[in-house]
Design a protein around this motif. Structure first.
Motif, mmCIF file in Angstrom:
data_model
loop_
_atom_site.group_PDB
_atom_site.id
_atom_site.type_symbol
_atom_site.label_atom_id
_atom_site.label_comp_id
_atom_site.label_asym_id
_atom_site.label_seq_id
_atom_site.Cartn_x
_atom_site.Cartn_y
_atom_site.Cartn_z
ATOM 1 N N LEU A 21 9.282 -22.130 -16.225
ATOM 2 C CA LEU A 21 8.380 -21.667 -17.268
ATOM 3 C C LEU A 21 9.199 -21.275 -18.488
ATOM 4 N N HIS A 22 8.942 -21.918 -19.609
ATOM 5 C CA HIS A 22 9.630 -21.577 -20.852
ATOM 6 C C HIS A 22 8.896 -20.410 -21.507
ATOM 7 N N HIS A 23 9.640 -19.345 -21.802
ATOM 8 C CA HIS A 23 9.010 -18.112 -22.247
ATOM 9 C C HIS A 23 8.225 -18.316 -23.541
ATOM 10 N N GLU A 24 8.887 -18.846 -24.556
ATOM 11 C CA GLU A 24 8.187 -19.084 -25.821
ATOM 12 C C GLU A 24 7.110 -20.151 -25.664
ATOM 13 N N GLY A 25 7.391 -21.138 -24.817
ATOM 14 C CA GLY A 25 6.432 -22.223 -24.601
ATOM 15 C C GLY A 25 5.190 -21.797 -23.849
ATOM 16 N N ALA A 26 5.237 -20.607 -23.252
ATOM 17 C CA ALA A 26 4.062 -20.083 -22.547
ATOM 18 C C ALA A 26 3.212 -19.192 -23.437
ATOM 19 N N ALA A 27 3.610 -19.037 -24.698
ATOM 20 C CA ALA A 27 2.865 -18.163 -25.609
ATOM 21 C C ALA A 27 1.479 -18.707 -25.891
ATOM 22 N N PRO A 28 0.428 -17.947 -25.597
ATOM 23 C CA PRO A 28 -0.924 -18.413 -25.923
ATOM 24 C C PRO A 28 -1.040 -18.692 -27.421
ATOM 25 N N PRO A 29 -1.708 -19.773 -27.806
ATOM 26 C CA PRO A 29 -1.846 -20.078 -29.235
ATOM 27 C C PRO A 29 -2.434 -18.917 -30.037
ATOM 28 N N ASN A 52 -5.587 -25.033 -30.994
ATOM 29 C CA ASN A 52 -4.610 -25.380 -29.973
ATOM 30 C C ASN A 52 -3.368 -25.993 -30.615
ATOM 31 N N TYR A 53 -2.241 -25.905 -29.920
ATOM 32 C CA TYR A 53 -1.038 -26.570 -30.395
ATOM 33 C C TYR A 53 -1.297 -28.081 -30.490
ATOM 34 N N VAL A 54 -0.719 -28.722 -31.503
ATOM 35 C CA VAL A 54 -0.914 -30.161 -31.666
ATOM 36 C C VAL A 54 0.430 -30.820 -31.963
ATOM 37 N N TYR A 55 0.685 -31.964 -31.318
ATOM 38 C CA TYR A 55 1.936 -32.703 -31.504
ATOM 39 C C TYR A 55 1.693 -34.152 -31.103
ATOM 40 N N ASP A 56 2.608 -35.042 -31.515
ATOM 41 C CA ASP A 56 2.426 -36.473 -31.281
ATOM 42 C C ASP A 56 3.199 -36.991 -30.076
ATOM 43 N N ASP A 57 4.419 -36.525 -29.884
ATOM 44 C CA ASP A 57 5.275 -37.013 -28.805
ATOM 45 C C ASP A 57 6.253 -35.905 -28.430
ATOM 46 N N PHE A 58 7.204 -36.223 -27.547
ATOM 47 C CA PHE A 58 8.096 -35.182 -27.046
ATOM 48 C C PHE A 58 8.962 -34.580 -28.155
ATOM 49 N N VAL A 59 9.516 -35.423 -29.017
ATOM 50 C CA VAL A 59 10.359 -34.912 -30.094
ATOM 51 C C VAL A 59 9.542 -34.022 -31.035
ATOM 52 N N HIS A 60 8.309 -34.452 -31.343
ATOM 53 C CA HIS A 60 7.436 -33.636 -32.187
ATOM 54 C C HIS A 60 7.064 -32.338 -31.464
ATOM 55 N N PHE A 61 6.841 -32.435 -30.170
ATOM 56 C CA PHE A 61 6.565 -31.244 -29.374
ATOM 57 C C PHE A 61 7.692 -30.216 -29.530
ATOM 58 N N CYS A 248 6.833 -30.332 -12.747
ATOM 59 C CA CYS A 248 5.758 -29.893 -13.632
ATOM 60 C C CYS A 248 4.815 -31.074 -13.865
ATOM 61 N N PRO A 249 3.930 -31.346 -12.905
ATOM 62 C CA PRO A 249 3.117 -32.568 -12.973
ATOM 63 C C PRO A 249 2.276 -32.686 -14.235
ATOM 64 N N GLY A 250 1.581 -31.608 -14.594
ATOM 65 C CA GLY A 250 0.716 -31.658 -15.774
ATOM 66 C C GLY A 250 1.492 -31.944 -17.041
ATOM 67 N N SER A 251 2.673 -31.365 -17.160
ATOM 68 C CA SER A 251 3.538 -31.610 -18.305
ATOM 69 C C SER A 251 3.946 -33.080 -18.369
ATOM 70 N N PHE A 286 0.358 -27.897 -22.774
ATOM 71 C CA PHE A 286 -0.077 -28.997 -21.914
ATOM 72 C C PHE A 286 -1.451 -28.752 -21.292
ATOM 73 N N HIS A 287 -2.158 -27.744 -21.812
ATOM 74 C CA HIS A 287 -3.532 -27.452 -21.386
ATOM 75 C C HIS A 287 -3.618 -27.282 -19.874
ATOM 76 N N THR A 288 -2.715 -26.461 -19.342
ATOM 77 C CA THR A 288 -2.686 -26.291 -17.902
ATOM 78 C C THR A 288 -2.460 -24.830 -17.536
ATOM 79 N N THR A 289 -2.639 -24.537 -16.250
ATOM 80 C CA THR A 289 -2.331 -23.251 -15.636
ATOM 81 C C THR A 289 -1.854 -23.560 -14.231
#
Length: 337
Positions: A21-29, A52-61, A248-251, A286-289
């Motif tokens: 779990l990435h700490h900053e990446g788990a921050a609710p929008p 919600n967070y929006v991005y195009d691909d992994f690098v943009h993410f 991390c399947p959903g990711s 990634f819209h998951t829990t």
């Protein structure tokens, strides 16, 4: 209650351990938007019309992720973040979490500043454990695309604060930048400080990246690691050496590593004897829990309470925390069984 609703409720109630779990990446929008509002920072470009967070691909993410961290400027901000993240995790049955922390985002990898951030996060985590029963431990990560020299500063922060709460060291970021051996010095420093080791690999770099992480960094766990399935000899090595995958399947599906969950290799890896665990990575992105991960795995592969129980047991054994913490967690799992 309808059968599917009952099943969803049962899966949500299962005690869960999350190792990736990435700490900053788990921050609710909403949390990031609120901080941006307070600090008068314009981050509208990283959100869609629904917030919600929006991005195009992994690098943009990665760029959106780093943009979101712009509002996290003080120990108090990270304390508030820790509370928000743990409240979310606890609501989905998580009893233990290892979160990836990057000193690059906490005082610029200055050891003195890092200690202040760490103290604030620990205090928030201790309160969350009292309030919600969730235990948090930290795994410091260097950022691969920031380069080996910055990684050394992160490793120094890790070595200087290693202990009961900072329990591991790893590497995250863009897998296509550099080679694992470029970061061997940092991993050696962390190892000498008594920290346990993990590394992101086998998400974008293919099976060779997993092999290099094992050989050059000598890690006990691999973050993701799923593309090892493309090399069955490597899969057998993972099984024989007991290397644990933080899957991390959903990711993986959200970022397009696999087109859908049914074609994700987590079940094939498990059937071949690889120790797999389940995590959310960067859940709001990634819209998951953890509850949703369990529900999706149940639908895709028929995983039941017995399999999820074995997954939790693997995660407990692979956790980097001390024996006393593990024993307390084991009692929670046994009570719920």
């Amino acid at each position: 209650m309808r059968e599917d609703e009952q099943r969803r409720s049962e899966l949500a109630a299962l005690p869960k351990l999350e190792l990736h779990l990435h700490h900053e990446g788990a921050a609710p929008p909403a949390f990031i938007r609120q901080l941006a509002h307070e600090k008068r920072i314009d981050l509208h470009r990283i959100f869609d019309e629904r917030g919600n967070y929006v991005y195009d691909d992994f690098v943009h993410f990665l760029s959106v992720y780093e943009a979101a961290t712009e509002v996290l400027k003080s120990p108090e901000d990270f304390a508030r973040l820790t509370t928000a993240v743990l409240e979310q995790s606890a609501s989905h049955g998580v009893i233990y979490s290892e979160t990836f922390l990057s000193p690059d985002f906490c005082g610029g990898s200055d050891v003195g500043a890092w200690r202040e951030y760490l103290h604030a996060m620990q205090e928030a985590a201790d309160k969350a454990e009292r309030d919600w029963g969730i235990t948090l431990r930290g795994v410091i990560t260097c950022i691969r695309h920031f380069g080996p020299e910055k990684a050394k500063r992160a490793a120094l922060c890790a070595a200087e604060t290693a202990g009961d709460w900072i329990v591991g060291f790893g590497i995250a970021g863009d897998e296509n930048m550099g080679k694992p051996k470029d970061f061997a010095w940092s991993f050696d420093m962390a190892r000498e400080a008594g920290l346990k080791l993990t590394a992101h690999a086998g998400e974008w770099g293919g099976p060779q990246s997993v092999r290099e992480a094992l050989d050059d960094l000598r890690v006990a766990r691999i973050g993701h690691g799923v593309r090892a399935i493309e090399d069955l000899e490597l899969v057998d090595r993972l099984a024989e050496e007991g290397i644990v995958l933080e899957v991390c399947p959903g990711s993986n599906v959200q970022l397009g590593v696999y087109p859908d969950l049914r074609r994700h290799p987590i079940e094939m890896l498990r059937e071949r004897g690889v120790k797999v665990t389940v995590s959310t990575d960067d859940p709001p992105f990634f819209h998951t829990t953890m509850s949703k991960e369990y529900e999706d795995l149940h639908r895709a592969f028929g995983w039941d309470e017995e399999i999820f129980g074995s997954i939790a047991a693997i995660a407990l054994d692979a956790a980097f925390c001390d024996a006393t913490t593990k024993e307390n967690l084991r009692k929670k799992l046994e009570t719920a069984a």
